[in-house]
Design an enzyme around this catalytic site. Structure first.
Site, PDB file in Angstrom:
ATOM      1  N   GLY A 177       0.552  -1.347  -0.018  1.00 54.06           N
ATOM      2  CA  GLY A 177       0.295  -0.205  -0.261  1.00 54.06           C
ATOM      3  C   GLY A 177       0.910   1.557   0.068  1.00 54.06           C
ATOM      4  N   GLY A 179       3.310   2.362  -2.371  1.00 55.66           N
ATOM      5  CA  GLY A 179       3.795   3.130  -3.462  1.00 55.66           C
ATOM      6  C   GLY A 179       2.696   4.153  -3.597  1.00 55.66           C
ATOM      7  N   CYS A 182      -0.057   3.918  -5.885  1.00 58.54           N
ATOM      8  CA  CYS A 182      -0.900   2.504  -5.604  1.00 58.54           C
ATOM      9  C   CYS A 182      -1.939   2.991  -5.108  1.00 58.54           C
ATOM     10  CB  CYS A 182      -0.463   1.792  -4.742  1.00 58.54           C
ATOM     11  SG  CYS A 182      -0.856   1.282  -3.345  1.00 58.54           S
TER      12      CYS A 182
END
Ligand code: 5GP
Length: 347
Positions: A177, A179, A182
């Site tokens: 999570g 990124g 993301c």
């Protein structure tokens, strides 16, 4: 239902406290590390930074450019087998990972490439490293590739780090999570603050003589330093390496003073609509989680960004008196700042 109330931190929640030291200049520090890999058995020396296996940044051009700095690249998995065979046959690939997911197509492609070219480092990448199927896949790849360096993930907790090390992983990839492109946290509510994930997974991996790669969430060179301080052996970057000449992606140009100049480049998550459209119907399987598409400023050759990152890490080391990168976690004291304190004190 359980609520865990232990403090969990992200990069933005901490700073590294300076320490007295005898170091006079950034030139006195060594940012290389040497690792002997637990299962693969081989040794590697270099600057432990890895370009992410995203199709914009995990390119062959990036691998050549980063290798010049002793850094690594995880090639994206969408290259055709023939291109990979040529690359692994012809180039020095000590700093290059071959990436794959867990489908039979990925597996067969690896076998085909390996039968024709030497592939020494593998990156087994899934959005969710918590499934039994993934652990079995790691075991299978390890059994068939006893000498390979295997990096696998992603996970964010000590228990799963240990399971993957015991299944044959040398380097555990840590991050769910964080990124830059993301949207997993938003779309699923699942995730883990990245600094704490690194600290906890590094502790678990190091206890078994494995290594960890902090994957995602670094937005500035200081975050890379914090990742090393938290115990990361390697740091993987997507967004920070996007927007360069070595990337594969659409460039947007603008007219300036009668000249057509590049100003921005596309960058997207490997589970984004953009990636889905690009590869749908092809051989590749997708990461199950979500991603978005953004534009990043065009930044020319990656060399300039690498100099900035390496300069930042060197400078951090002089601030805390670490001569070698290996000493950084021991010499790191994090102080809590920012959002969490603001929340507590209502600032
Ligand atoms: P960055 O350095 O850009 O913050 O993070 C890079 C990492 O983000 C990649 O190495 C990968 O682990 C993760 N990532 C890439 N694409 C996606 C995506 O579409 N969805 C999710 N959840 N993560 C992604």
């Amino acid at each position: 239902m359980i609520i865990e109330s232990d403090l969990k931190l992200d990069f933005k929640d901490v700073l590294i406290r300076p320490k007295r030291s005898t170091l006079a200049s950034r030139n006195d520090v060594d940012i290389r590390r040497t690792f002997r890999f637990l299962h693969g058995g081989s040794e590697w020396t270099g600057f432990p930074l890895i370009a992410a296996n995203m199709d914009v940044v995990g390119t062959m051009a990036m691998a050549r450019a980063l290798s010049a700095f002793g850094a690594m690249t995880a090639l994206h998995k969408h290259y055709p087998a023939e291109a990979l065979v040529d690359f692994f046959r012809q180039e020095d690939t000590a700093n290059v990972f071959y990436s794959l997911g867990t489908t039979e197509t990925d597996y067969e492609k690896l076998r085909a490439v390996k039968s024709r070219a030497p592939v020494g480092k593998l990156c087994l990448d899934v959005a969710n490293g918590y499934t039994e199927k993934f652990v079995q896949f790691v075991r299978r790849i390890r059994d068939e590739n006893p000498d390979a360096v295997i990096m696998a993930g992603n996970v964010v907790t000590g228990d799963m780090t240990e399971a993957l090390v015991l299944a044959g992983t040398d380097i555990i990839k840590v991050g769910i999570g964080p990124g830059s492109v993301c949207t997993t946290r938003k779309m699923t509510g699942v995730g883990y603050p990245q600094l704490s994930a690194i600290i906890e997974c590094a502790d678990a991996a190091h206890g078994l003589k494995g290594q960890v790669c902090a994957d995602g969430g670094c937005t500035v060179p200081g975050d890379v330093s914090k990742a090393y301080g938290a115990g990361a052996d390697f740091v993987m970057l997507g967004g920070m390496l996007a927007g360069h000449d070595e990337c594969e992606g659409d460039i947007r140009y603008e007219e300036r003073d009668g000249e057509r100049v590049p100003v921005a480049m596309a960058f997207y998550g490997m589970s984004s609509d953009t990636a889905m459209k690009k590869y749908a119907g092809g051989v590749a399987a997708y990461r199950a989680s979500e991603g978005k598409t953004v534009e990043v400023p065009y930044r020319g050759p990656v060399e300039g960004t690498m100099q900035e990152i390496m300069g930042g890490v060197r400078s951090m080391m002089t601030y805390i008196g670490a001569t070698r990168l290996k000493e950084v976690p021991k010499r790191t004291t994090f102080i809590r700042v920012g959002s969490q304190l603001n929340t507590v004190f209502g600032a």
